[in-house]
Design a protein around this motif. Structure first.
Motif, PDB file in Angstrom:
ATOM      1  N   GLU A 111     -43.668  -1.139 -11.580  1.00  0.00           N
ATOM      2  CA  GLU A 111     -42.948  -0.214 -10.802  1.00  0.00           C
ATOM      3  C   GLU A 111     -43.622   1.033 -10.955  1.00  0.00           C
ATOM      4  OE1 GLU A 111     -38.441   1.576 -10.554  1.00  0.00           O
ATOM      5  OE2 GLU A 111     -38.998   0.093 -12.213  1.00  0.00           O
ATOM      6  N   LEU A 152     -40.222  -8.487   0.739  1.00  0.00           N
ATOM      7  CA  LEU A 152     -39.917  -7.562  -0.369  1.00  0.00           C
ATOM      8  C   LEU A 152     -38.281  -7.708  -0.663  1.00  0.00           C
ATOM      9  CD1 LEU A 152     -41.869  -4.452   0.548  1.00  0.00           C
ATOM     10  CD2 LEU A 152     -42.753  -6.866  -0.723  1.00  0.00           C
ATOM     11  N   CYS A 162     -44.387  -4.821  -5.447  1.00  0.00           N
ATOM     12  CA  CYS A 162     -42.927  -5.039  -5.480  1.00  0.00           C
ATOM     13  C   CYS A 162     -42.799  -6.720  -5.450  1.00  0.00           C
ATOM     14  CB  CYS A 162     -42.161  -4.565  -4.044  1.00  0.00           C
ATOM     15  SG  CYS A 162     -42.245  -2.859  -3.990  1.00  0.00           S
ATOM     16  N   GLN A 200     -46.523  -0.992  -1.155  1.00  0.00           N
ATOM     17  CA  GLN A 200     -45.358  -1.755  -1.763  1.00  0.00           C
ATOM     18  C   GLN A 200     -45.286  -3.258  -1.683  1.00  0.00           C
ATOM     19  OE1 GLN A 200     -43.003   0.158   1.158  1.00  0.00           O
ATOM     20  NE2 GLN A 200     -42.177   1.811  -0.202  1.00  0.00           N
ATOM     21  N   GLU A 201     -46.377  -3.495  -0.788  1.00  0.00           N
ATOM     22  CA  GLU A 201     -46.232  -4.992  -0.640  1.00  0.00           C
ATOM     23  C   GLU A 201     -47.176  -5.659  -1.761  1.00  0.00           C
ATOM     24  OE1 GLU A 201     -46.489  -8.979   0.999  1.00  0.00           O
ATOM     25  OE2 GLU A 201     -45.448  -7.044   1.782  1.00  0.00           O
ATOM     26  N   ILE A 237     -34.948  -6.374  -2.122  1.00  0.00           N
ATOM     27  CA  ILE A 237     -34.344  -4.853  -2.172  1.00  0.00           C
ATOM     28  C   ILE A 237     -33.128  -5.151  -2.652  1.00  0.00           C
ATOM     29  CG2 ILE A 237     -33.509  -2.594  -1.024  1.00  0.00           C
ATOM     30  CD1 ILE A 237     -35.698  -2.985   1.128  1.00  0.00           C
ATOM     31  N   CYS A 276     -46.860   1.414  -8.826  1.00  0.00           N
ATOM     32  CA  CYS A 276     -46.304   1.698  -7.403  1.00  0.00           C
ATOM     33  C   CYS A 276     -46.012   3.099  -7.060  1.00  0.00           C
ATOM     34  CB  CYS A 276     -45.019   0.692  -6.915  1.00  0.00           C
ATOM     35  SG  CYS A 276     -44.828   0.521  -5.255  1.00  0.00           S
ATOM     36  N   LYS A 299     -33.218  -0.372  -3.350  1.00  0.00           N
ATOM     37  CA  LYS A 299     -34.353   0.050  -4.331  1.00  0.00           C
ATOM     38  C   LYS A 299     -35.180  -1.402  -4.062  1.00  0.00           C
ATOM     39  CE  LYS A 299     -34.092   2.844  -7.739  1.00  0.00           C
ATOM     40  NZ  LYS A 299     -34.123   3.177  -9.159  1.00  0.00           N
ATOM     41  N   TYR A 300     -36.392  -1.078  -4.109  1.00  0.00           N
ATOM     42  CA  TYR A 300     -37.094  -2.209  -4.413  1.00  0.00           C
ATOM     43  C   TYR A 300     -37.190  -2.713  -6.004  1.00  0.00           C
ATOM     44  CZ  TYR A 300     -39.475  -1.251   0.046  1.00  0.00           C
ATOM     45  OH  TYR A 300     -39.881  -1.010   1.416  1.00  0.00           O
ATOM     46  N   LYS A 360     -41.336 -10.422  -4.528  1.00  0.00           N
ATOM     47  CA  LYS A 360     -40.994 -10.923  -3.107  1.00  0.00           C
ATOM     48  C   LYS A 360     -40.125 -12.229  -3.237  1.00  0.00           C
ATOM     49  CE  LYS A 360     -45.495  -9.638  -1.542  1.00  0.00           C
ATOM     50  NZ  LYS A 360     -46.372  -9.203  -2.895  1.00  0.00           N
TER      51      LYS A 360
END
Length: 144
Positions: free
Chosen positions: A96, A81, A73, A69-70, A83, A99, A87-88, A75
């Motif tokens: 997406e 991250l 996603c 995720q890092e 959200i 990931c 959801k990210y 930042k």
């Protein structure tokens, strides 16, 4: 309580990572339930060692998923991250998709987990342990 508990050889079982998404996978919930019942010291020791190994595998899964995720996603200015609505957030759909694919691949991996089984016969001899619990213990309750 002194018994003639037979300490069995540890063995490896395969668990899929997606099971670690749940707070308590079946065998862990059953082990916690068994731990609340009066049993021999050897059984208690086997329960604790088995839960510890399952928890280590779960933590490795959680850390790996966080790294994925890092990587993909979006930042914020502090490097956290983002959200939105649980959801990210991603910069673009391709990130997406990548990931999601990697998280699914990780979730479907089967990982070896060392357990320390105890004799099913000994468990059945304890009047406080139900047949249902023994079934839920799966491979932890060994037929020797």
């Amino acid at each position: 309580m002194k018994t003639n508990t037979i300490v069995m050889e540890p063995k490896e079982i395969q668990l899929e990572n997606f099971l670690f998404l749940q707070d308590r996978i079946g065998i862990v919930a059953a082990l916690h339930e068994l731990g609340s019942i009066k049993t021999s010291v050897a059984i208690k020791h086997s329960i604790i060692k088995t839960i510890r190994n399952i928890d280590e595998c779960r933590e490795a899964y959680v850390q790996t998923r966080a790294k994925i995720q890092e990587q993909y996603c979006k930042k914020d200015e502090n490097g956290k991250l983002i959200i939105d609505k649980n959801k990210y957030v991603f910069d673009d759909p391709s990130k997406e998709k990548a990931c999601t694919e990697e998280v699914i691949e990780l979730a479907n991996l089967k990982v070896p987990v060392k357990i320390f089984p105890v004799s099913e016969e000994e468990l059945m001899a304890n009047e406080n342990i139900s047949a249902d619990l023994i079934l839920r213990l799966g491979e932890f309750a060994s037929k020797q």
